[in-house]
Design an enzyme around this catalytic site. Structure first.
Site, mmCIF file in Angstrom:
data_model
loop_
_atom_site.group_PDB
_atom_site.id
_atom_site.type_symbol
_atom_site.label_atom_id
_atom_site.label_comp_id
_atom_site.label_asym_id
_atom_site.label_seq_id
_atom_site.Cartn_x
_atom_site.Cartn_y
_atom_site.Cartn_z
ATOM 1 C CD GLU A 58 -2.707 1.615 0.394
ATOM 2 O OE1 GLU A 58 -3.264 2.729 0.445
ATOM 3 O OE2 GLU A 58 -2.935 0.777 -0.510
ATOM 4 C CG HIS A 61 -1.012 2.047 -5.005
ATOM 5 N ND1 HIS A 61 -0.944 2.171 -6.371
ATOM 6 C CD2 HIS A 61 -2.260 2.483 -4.664
ATOM 7 C CE1 HIS A 61 -2.074 2.639 -6.846
ATOM 8 N NE2 HIS A 61 -2.891 2.848 -5.824
ATOM 9 C CG HIS A 123 -9.998 4.051 -7.086
ATOM 10 N ND1 HIS A 123 -9.063 3.189 -6.552
ATOM 11 C CD2 HIS A 123 -9.348 5.235 -7.244
ATOM 12 C CE1 HIS A 123 -7.921 3.829 -6.383
ATOM 13 N NE2 HIS A 123 -8.068 5.062 -6.797
ATOM 14 C CG HIS A 213 -17.050 -9.063 -16.512
ATOM 15 N ND1 HIS A 213 -16.799 -7.807 -17.037
ATOM 16 C CD2 HIS A 213 -15.851 -9.725 -16.541
ATOM 17 C CE1 HIS A 213 -15.526 -7.703 -17.354
ATOM 18 N NE2 HIS A 213 -14.927 -8.841 -17.077
ATOM 19 C CG HIS A 275 -8.330 -9.769 -16.312
ATOM 20 N ND1 HIS A 275 -8.629 -10.361 -17.514
ATOM 21 C CD2 HIS A 275 -9.507 -9.258 -15.860
ATOM 22 C CE1 HIS A 275 -9.916 -10.231 -17.785
ATOM 23 N NE2 HIS A 275 -10.473 -9.552 -16.796
#
Length: 300
Positions: A58, A61, A123, A213, A275
């Site tokens: 975290e 990032h 987000h 999806h 992905h």
């Protein structure tokens, strides 16, 4: 100096790609609370004790996002000074700063206060828009400073509208995928192409979210194939359109393959990140096509 501006554009585009992949790493390793409920500090510190993998992920990032934000501001201001009279430049300069700030704020709010799956999925979409604005601004910088030509293929009105609609639909597909991830529905279907042995599972369920999806993604693949066939027939001499439509299909197939492997490997991290990587590349490719579809033909 223009050479350095082009280098800055490329470097900022790459670091924004890294930011998105690192964001996917945070989500897929459950590291969103790696700094507790503190933002922008991490456990109230500028540099925390990195004694936890979640904290390290975290904090890294956040640090890379901060660096990206600084580079974006420099790129936007520099481009504005040199090319403010060029079409799209002002819009993209404002957009690059606005969306990277919005992305950071949404991420911060998700840390401080619990957010719904709808907001968390948004987000990721905002991050992609931020990446695309930097990418398109970099393209214009190359047009103005190196190629001395505006890329504006002579597309038919129908194909222009088609590319705009395709881009909007891509965003819907991406949002549905992010929603699947943030509702812990990635393994709602444990097999492929069926969903838990069913052709159509209950739609208001984790399996139903993933199934929806899949359907949306399948339509996108067909749409992109049709785009390429049309480009092959009518725009083979427009290299950008032809190659980007072909590239979009190849990226989508890679993305689909990584999605299938996510299921078969029961969410192995490498395939989850792949992905996200491929969908970011696809968004970038269709962003170029979107620009070509709505910009006016104009010589330098």
């Amino acid at each position: 100096m223009l050479k350095w501006l082009r280098f800055l554009g490329v470097a900022t585009s790459i670091i924004m790609l890294i930011v998105i992949i690192m964001g996917a790493l945070v989500t897929n390793t459950g590291s969103a609370q790696g700094c507790g409920h503190h933002w922008p500090l991490c456990y109230g510190q500028v540099v925390p004790d990195l004694n936890s993998d979640h904290t390290w992920i975290e904090f890294s990032h956040r640090a890379v996002t901060g660096i990206a934000g600084i580079l974006i501001v420099i790129l936007a201001v520099w481009s504005w000074i040199l090319y403010s009279k060029v079409s799209w430049v002002k819009f993209l300069c404002i957009g690059t700063i606005f969306f990277v700030v919005l992305q950071a704020v949404l991420g911060g709010l998700a840390v401080i206060w619990p957010q719904s799956s709808f907001i968390l999925a948004l987000h990721f979409g905002i991050s992609l828009i931020s990446f695309a604005t930097v990418l398109l601004l970099t393209l214009i910088i190359y047009e103005q400073s190196k190629w001395k030509a505006v890329i504006a293929p002579p597309l038919s009105k129908g194909f222009r509208v088609n590319l705009v609609l395709c881009f909007i639909y891509l965003y819907i597909v991406i949002y549905s995928g992010a929603f699947v991830r943030h509702t812990d529905s990635s393994l709602g279907c444990l097999d492929f192409p069926l969903c838990n042995g069913q052709l159509i599972p209950p739609l208001l369920s984790r399996a139903g979210f993933q199934y929806t999806h899949r359907l949306l993604a399948g339509v996108l693949v067909i749409w992109l194939i049709i785009n390429f066939i049309h480009a092959f027939r009518y725009y083979r001499n427009s290299g950008w359109v032809y190659w980007l439509t072909l590239l979009s299909i190849l990226i989508t197939l890679c993305q689909a393959a990584s999605g299938v492997m996510v299921i078969f490997t029961r969410m192995q991290l490498s395939f989850l990140l792949l992905h996200s990587f491929f969908v970011t590349l696809l968004f970038g490719a269709l962003s170029f096509l979107l620009m070509f579809a709505i910009r006016k033909t104009k010589a330098l």
